[in-house]
Design a protein around this motif. Structure first.
Motif, PDB file in Angstrom:
ATOM      1  N   UNK A   1      39.335  47.742  95.083  1.00  0.00           N
ATOM      2  CA  UNK A   1      38.651  46.582  95.660  1.00  0.00           C
ATOM      3  C   UNK A   1      37.530  47.023  96.592  1.00  0.00           C
ATOM      4  N   UNK A   2      37.802  48.060  97.398  1.00  0.00           N
ATOM      5  CA  UNK A   2      36.774  48.568  98.315  1.00  0.00           C
ATOM      6  C   UNK A   2      35.586  49.143  97.545  1.00  0.00           C
ATOM      7  N   UNK A   3      35.875  49.865  96.462  1.00  0.00           N
ATOM      8  CA  UNK A   3      34.789  50.428  95.651  1.00  0.00           C
ATOM      9  C   UNK A   3      33.958  49.324  95.006  1.00  0.00           C
ATOM     10  N   UNK A   4      34.644  48.293  94.523  1.00  0.00           N
ATOM     11  CA  UNK A   4      33.918  47.177  93.913  1.00  0.00           C
ATOM     12  C   UNK A   4      33.016  46.495  94.932  1.00  0.00           C
ATOM     13  N   UNK A   5      33.549  46.315  96.147  1.00  0.00           N
ATOM     14  CA  UNK A   5      32.748  45.691  97.201  1.00  0.00           C
ATOM     15  C   UNK A   5      31.554  46.567  97.565  1.00  0.00           C
ATOM     16  N   UNK A   6      31.775  47.885  97.607  1.00  0.00           N
ATOM     17  CA  UNK A   6      30.683  48.810  97.925  1.00  0.00           C
ATOM     18  C   UNK A   6      29.604  48.779  96.854  1.00  0.00           C
ATOM     19  N   UNK A   7      30.030  48.782  95.586  1.00  0.00           N
ATOM     20  CA  UNK A   7      29.066  48.736  94.493  1.00  0.00           C
ATOM     21  C   UNK A   7      28.275  47.434  94.515  1.00  0.00           C
ATOM     22  N   UNK A   8      28.967  46.327  94.798  1.00  0.00           N
ATOM     23  CA  UNK A   8      28.283  45.039  94.869  1.00  0.00           C
ATOM     24  C   UNK A   8      27.240  45.050  95.979  1.00  0.00           C
ATOM     25  N   UNK A   9      27.622  45.612  97.124  1.00  0.00           N
ATOM     26  CA  UNK A   9      26.697  45.687  98.255  1.00  0.00           C
ATOM     27  C   UNK A   9      25.492  46.560  97.920  1.00  0.00           C
ATOM     28  N   UNK A  10      25.755  47.703  97.264  1.00  0.00           N
ATOM     29  CA  UNK A  10      24.661  48.603  96.895  1.00  0.00           C
ATOM     30  C   UNK A  10      23.722  47.945  95.894  1.00  0.00           C
ATOM     31  N   UNK A  11      24.301  47.226  94.924  1.00  0.00           N
ATOM     32  CA  UNK A  11      23.471  46.550  93.925  1.00  0.00           C
ATOM     33  C   UNK A  11      22.615  45.457  94.569  1.00  0.00           C
ATOM     34  N   UNK A  12      23.214  44.747  95.526  1.00  0.00           N
ATOM     35  CA  UNK A  12      22.456  43.709  96.222  1.00  0.00           C
ATOM     36  C   UNK A  12      21.307  44.317  97.017  1.00  0.00           C
TER      37      UNK A  12
END
Length: 215
Positions: free
Chosen positions: A139-150
């Motif tokens: 979940x943390x990795x998914x949130x990090x990837x989402x933040x990076x993509x944004x």
């Protein structure tokens, strides 16, 4: 993902998690070993008690044979009744000890069963904890990837709308500055910050691209 794998902070987090996992596995191994040692000790006690029961039963059989002989003599008046009573008491004591041994064996077997269940519970708890930790990491990795993509999308949008930033697309490294907008005692202030500055609840992060030198 490559972007996450190349982040030194992620590597540090992974190393910390691996250290915790190793420590937990070592702790589990020690506790399971302690339970295994306890079961071996209890089994040894059971074996010893069973041997005592065999020997005790032999004593009971001999005492009964002796009582049978004394009983015949007592009926003929050749032996006083006191000896008969003494033999009967001896047999009762021996049989009582056998009963105590049987009870001790039952208690030891129950303790072994409990140790087996404790071992199963420990392993189940460890597996459940690992599963929960894995879900949290994912979940943390998914949130990090989402933040990076944004952030990447916002950067691309900002560059596309500002001709002065087009040169960043040619591989030039942009210089960014950070600031925190924080409200203290009802007053808003802007604080210079870096990537490692702690962010408090309610803070607003401002990111600015430093102007490029003209060429």
């Amino acid at each position: 993902p490559k972007e996450v794998a190349n982040d030194p902070k992620v590597a540090s987090v992974v190393a910390d998690e691996m250290a915790i996992l190793t420590a937990d596995q070592k702790k589990l191994k020690l506790r399971l070993q302690a339970l295994d040692d306890l079961k071996k000790l209890l089994q040894s006690e059971i074996d010893s008690l069973q041997k005592k029961i065999v020997n005790q039963q032999r004593q009971v059989d001999l005492a009964k044979e002796q009582l049978s002989g004394i009983g015949s003599l007592a009926q003929k008046g050749l032996v006083v009744n006191t000896r008969v009573l003494t033999s009967q008491q001896t047999i009762a004591d021996l049989e009582g000890q056998i009963l105590d041994y049987d009870t001790a064996i039952l208690t030891a077997k129950q303790s072994i069963s409990k140790a087996n269940q404790d071992a199963i519970d420990l392993e189940n708890t460890q597996n459940a904890s690992l599963a929960a930790d894995r879900q949290q990491v994912e979940a943390d990795l998914s949130a990090t990837m989402l933040k990076m993509n944004m952030q990447t999308g916002l950067m691309a949008e900002a560059m596309s709308g500002n001709p002065a930033l087009q040169r960043y697309r040619d591989g030039e490294e942009p210089t960014m500055s950070f600031a925190l907008v924080r409200v203290v005692d009802g007053k808003t202030s802007e604080i210079a910050a870096s990537e490692d500055t702690p962010v408090l609840p309610g803070d607003v992060i401002k990111v600015k691209l430093a102007p490029m030198a003209s060429q």
